[in-house]
Design a protein around this motif. Structure first.
Motif, PDB file in Angstrom:
ATOM      1  N   LEU A   1      13.443  -6.018 -13.152  1.00 45.91           N
ATOM      2  CA  LEU A   1      14.341  -4.929 -12.775  1.00 45.91           C
ATOM      3  C   LEU A   1      14.508  -4.869 -11.265  1.00 45.91           C
ATOM      4  CD1 LEU A   1      16.029  -2.459 -13.521  1.00 45.91           C
ATOM      5  CD2 LEU A   1      13.935  -1.083 -13.425  1.00 45.91           C
ATOM      6  N   TRP A   2      13.407  -5.047 -10.533  1.00 49.89           N
ATOM      7  CA  TRP A   2      13.510  -5.028  -9.070  1.00 49.89           C
ATOM      8  C   TRP A   2      14.436  -6.149  -8.594  1.00 49.89           C
ATOM      9  CZ3 TRP A   2      13.155  -8.237  -5.000  1.00 49.89           C
ATOM     10  CH2 TRP A   2      13.150  -7.660  -3.735  1.00 49.89           C
ATOM     11  N   SER A   3      14.279  -7.335  -9.154  1.00 49.83           N
ATOM     12  CA  SER A   3      15.070  -8.487  -8.692  1.00 49.83           C
ATOM     13  C   SER A   3      16.562  -8.284  -8.924  1.00 49.83           C
ATOM     14  CB  SER A   3      14.602  -9.765  -9.405  1.00 49.83           C
ATOM     15  OG  SER A   3      13.303 -10.121  -9.005  1.00 49.83           O
ATOM     16  N   VAL A   4      16.938  -7.895 -10.129  1.00 49.62           N
ATOM     17  CA  VAL A   4      18.358  -7.746 -10.416  1.00 49.62           C
ATOM     18  C   VAL A   4      18.943  -6.559  -9.645  1.00 49.62           C
ATOM     19  CG1 VAL A   4      18.120  -6.256 -12.463  1.00 49.62           C
ATOM     20  CG2 VAL A   4      20.062  -7.821 -12.277  1.00 49.62           C
ATOM     21  N   SER A   5      18.136  -5.517  -9.425  1.00 46.97           N
ATOM     22  CA  SER A   5      18.611  -4.375  -8.648  1.00 46.97           C
ATOM     23  C   SER A   5      18.797  -4.748  -7.186  1.00 46.97           C
ATOM     24  CB  SER A   5      17.625  -3.205  -8.775  1.00 46.97           C
ATOM     25  OG  SER A   5      17.518  -2.769 -10.113  1.00 46.97           O
TER      26      SER A   5
ATOM     27  N   GLU B   1       7.120  -9.356  -5.180  1.00 46.35           N
ATOM     28  CA  GLU B   1       5.675  -9.553  -5.184  1.00 46.35           C
ATOM     29  C   GLU B   1       4.930  -8.238  -5.007  1.00 46.35           C
ATOM     30  OE1 GLU B   1       2.355 -11.622  -5.932  1.00 46.35           O
ATOM     31  OE2 GLU B   1       4.424 -12.337  -6.099  1.00 46.35           O
ATOM     32  N   VAL B   2       5.512  -7.305  -4.259  1.00 48.57           N
ATOM     33  CA  VAL B   2       4.897  -5.987  -4.093  1.00 48.57           C
ATOM     34  C   VAL B   2       4.738  -5.302  -5.450  1.00 48.57           C
ATOM     35  CG1 VAL B   2       5.322  -3.646  -3.227  1.00 48.57           C
ATOM     36  CG2 VAL B   2       5.604  -5.607  -1.708  1.00 48.57           C
ATOM     37  N   ILE B   3       5.745  -5.419  -6.299  1.00 48.86           N
ATOM     38  CA  ILE B   3       5.678  -4.821  -7.635  1.00 48.86           C
ATOM     39  C   ILE B   3       4.594  -5.493  -8.464  1.00 48.86           C
ATOM     40  CG2 ILE B   3       6.967  -4.347  -9.750  1.00 48.86           C
ATOM     41  CD1 ILE B   3       7.866  -2.811  -7.257  1.00 48.86           C
ATOM     42  N   ARG B   4       4.519  -6.797  -8.419  1.00 52.59           N
ATOM     43  CA  ARG B   4       3.508  -7.525  -9.201  1.00 52.59           C
ATOM     44  C   ARG B   4       2.102  -7.137  -8.752  1.00 52.59           C
ATOM     45  NH1 ARG B   4       5.394 -12.229 -11.808  1.00 52.59           N
ATOM     46  NH2 ARG B   4       3.495 -13.356 -11.299  1.00 52.59           N
ATOM     47  N   ARG B   5       1.896  -7.020  -7.445  1.00 49.00           N
ATOM     48  CA  ARG B   5       0.583  -6.619  -6.946  1.00 49.00           C
ATOM     49  C   ARG B   5       0.230  -5.210  -7.422  1.00 49.00           C
ATOM     50  NH1 ARG B   5       2.354  -7.848  -1.597  1.00 49.00           N
ATOM     51  NH2 ARG B   5       2.229 -10.086  -1.174  1.00 49.00           N
TER      52      ARG B   5
ATOM     53  N   TRP C   1       0.813  -1.212   0.000  1.00 49.50           N
ATOM     54  CA  TRP C   1       0.000   0.000   0.000  1.00 49.50           C
ATOM     55  C   TRP C   1       0.848   1.264   0.000  1.00 49.50           C
ATOM     56  CZ3 TRP C   1      -4.462  -0.305  -1.906  1.00 49.50           C
ATOM     57  CH2 TRP C   1      -5.231  -1.465  -1.759  1.00 49.50           C
ATOM     58  N   VAL C   2       1.961   1.245   0.716  1.00 51.31           N
ATOM     59  CA  VAL C   2       2.846   2.415   0.671  1.00 51.31           C
ATOM     60  C   VAL C   2       3.376   2.601  -0.748  1.00 51.31           C
ATOM     61  CG1 VAL C   2       4.989   3.440   1.524  1.00 51.31           C
ATOM     62  CG2 VAL C   2       3.500   2.191   3.099  1.00 51.31           C
ATOM     63  N   THR C   3       3.774   1.506  -1.387  1.00 52.69           N
ATOM     64  CA  THR C   3       4.265   1.589  -2.764  1.00 52.69           C
ATOM     65  C   THR C   3       3.176   2.065  -3.711  1.00 52.69           C
ATOM     66  OG1 THR C   3       5.832  -0.211  -2.337  1.00 52.69           O
ATOM     67  CG2 THR C   3       5.353   0.295  -4.639  1.00 52.69           C
TER      68      THR C   3
END
Length: 541
Positions: free
Chosen positions: A102-106, A285-289, A51-53
């Motif tokens: 991108l999130w994972s590799v970062s 998972e936060v990004i996917r949601r 929710w913050v994201t």
């Protein structure tokens, strides 16, 4: 416009402004940083949940530009301004495919910026520098546009005096708002806009919900609104000798509409501030949601765009279209609720302006200062430099607002969209393949930037001799289309052709410090990796 200062609206505006200012400074204590690093100051410790994201990304992407410029475009030219609605629908399936990677590799490698990833993936500081400079260049007019939004609200409330007022007194309220923004961003970093975004989005949803019901009732319903708008668009514009606009885009404008929507969709998450908000989340998972729930903002945007028609039906007359919606609110709402609406616009400018300045500062610090000026900089030194640069970026945007014609701000922001789209092949292409050669990507970027800038320079408007728009004739097709998308196609063609040539010539390739498994890693996996030695570094993916 009401004579003098609208005291009630101003009082409500100041109340909310002071509230978010306090929140901005208190944010430094929220999830307090354990160390002085860019991860903490510039990415909020990479600790934000769903929710913050969501609020942060929403506050980042749906800005004062959204609240002021989108309905202003419809007010000025008709339904062509709705291009912002389909592109925010197109973008979410697209980012679902690449943002988690991108999130994972970062996360695995400690990348803070897109340029960090490009440098690590292609082993090229030159390509990384090109991406960084493009990001900074494209972000500056975007920040300026947020300050224009604040100034539009202040003008409608009667703050700062008339046109004949001393420049310092006239611009003092904007200078104060700028000072507050700069101070809490410097103090709290990304945590400040993350916390304020809750207030900003709540206010925006309330204002839109009320506006979409209350204003049509006062104007006689949507049938009456559309009838008056259609009549107004049919009138001849003295500056162009053509009709002012159209309630429905004509056949001649369909290529422009479609290419602008598609190009804008491709460009949106290339902006540094979009990536900064993304990398601040705590898990893949936060990004996917978020890619599944962010479309709720698109529903809001569609309703917001209708305000442009309402401004016409309400008889709003302004020289600067960016004042149309603030003026509509002051005319139609009680003074106290007009203050709430103005606060929503003002805070809707502060949140993205803070994120944008942080993102631009991170690019300078990581990919210019550390890569080329001081490679041995400590994390604390990086953070200090980034804080100072974030102030300089905001000063640059402020100078733009105070010295240039406000009506052209949107065109310079659209020029930024043309530029930032040219980083797409290196960033998104690099997330899925290592086939592109680093020199080919750099050449494609250069061609796209040069063509896009020159083509935009040649576009005139009734108020500008150059950079008067972002659409021009597409070479070989003859239709009018979005310059950014044409430049992007040229970019990709050059990149692909030169990659074949360079690989056939066995030109030296950079070292890829990433591995295939890095692109699907989550927060529970092993921490940040060190750079792999050349003998074992992954070379393809």
């Amino acid at each position: 416009m009401k004579d003098g200062v609208n005291g009630v609206a101003l009082a409500v505006f100041i109340f909310f402004f002071l509230a978010v200012t306090v929140m901005g400074f208190l944010a430094a204590r929220w999830r307090k940083a354990e160390n002085d690093s860019l991860d903490e100051w510039g990415l909020g410790g990479r600790s934000f949940g769903t929710w913050v994201t969501w609020f942060l990304l929403g506050g980042d992407l749906y800005t004062a530009y959204t609240f002021v410029a989108v309905p202003a475009a419809i007010y000025a030219a008709g339904a062509a301004g709705f291009f912002a609605v389909p592109y925010t629908i197109l973008i979410y399936p697209l980012i679902f495919t690449f943002l988690p990677r991108l999130w994972s590799v970062s996360h695995k490698h400690g990348y803070v910026t897109t340029s960090d990833f490009v440098r690590g993936r292609f082993g090229s500081k030159g390509l990384s520098l090109a991406v960084a400079l493009t990001g900074i260049l494209a972000t500056m007019p975007y920040i300026a546009l947020q300050l224009v939004g604040i100034q539009a609200v202040l003008d409608v409330m009667g703050v700062g005096g008339g046109e004949d007022t001393n420049w310092f007194i006239k611009d003092l309220p904007l200078l104060i708002a700028f000072g507050v923004l700069a101070a809490y961003t410097y103090s709290s970093g990304l945590r400040a806009p993350a916390l304020i975004a809750f207030v900003k989005d709540t206010l925006i949803y309330i204002v839109i919900a009320v506006a979409i019901i209350y204003i049509p009732i006062k104007l006689g319903g949507f049938d009456e609104i559309f009838a008056k708008a259609s009549e107004a668009y049919g009138q001849t514009n003295p500056a162009t000798g053509a009709p002012r606009g159209a309630l429905v885009p004509g056949e001649a404008n369909q290529w422009t509409y479609a290419t602008l929507a598609l190009g804008s969709a491709l460009a949106l998450f290339m902006y540094p501030h979009s990536i900064t908000a993304t990398l601040s989340s705590k898990s893949r998972e936060v990004i996917r949601r978020n890619t599944t729930i962010l479309p709720l903002y698109s529903l809001m945007l569609g309703l917001l765009a209708l305000l442009g028609f309402m401004a016409i039906a309400a008889g709003i007359k302004v020289q600067n279209g960016q004042l149309a919606i603030p003026q509509l609110f002051e005319t139609m709402f009680p003074d106290w609720f007009a203050g709430v609406a103005f606060a929503a616009i003002g805070i809707g400018a502060l949140v993205p302006a803070a994120i944008m300045s942080i993102a631009a500062a991170n690019l300078f610090t990581r990919n210019i200062y550390k890569d080329f000026i001081r490679p041995d900089a400590t994390p604390a030194q990086e953070t200090k430099v980034s804080k100072l640069v974030s102030l300089l970026v905001k000063v640059g945007a402020l100078v733009f607002v105070l010295t240039m014609d406000k009506t052209v701000a949107i065109n310079f922001q659209l020029l930024g969209g043309i530029w930032i789209l040219q980083t797409f092949p290196a960033l998104v292409g690099g997330l899925f393949t290592r086939w592109f050669h680093r020199w080919a990507l750099l050449a494609g970027w250069a061609v796209g930037m040069l063509y896009g800038t020159m083509a935009a320079y040649g576009v005139a408007s009734p108020t500008q001799k150059h950079f008067g728009g972002s659409s021009a004739e597409i070479p070989g097709i003859g239709e009018i289309g979005y310059i950014g998308l044409t430049a992007f196609v040229l970019n990709v063609v050059i990149t692909v052709v030169l990659t074949f040539v360079l690989r056939a010539a066995k030109a030296p390739d950079g070292i890829d410090e990433t591995r295939p498994e890095d692109y699907t890693a989550d927060a529970g996996d092993a921490g940040v990796q060190v750079e792999l030695p050349p003998a074992t570094a992954g070379t393809s993916h």
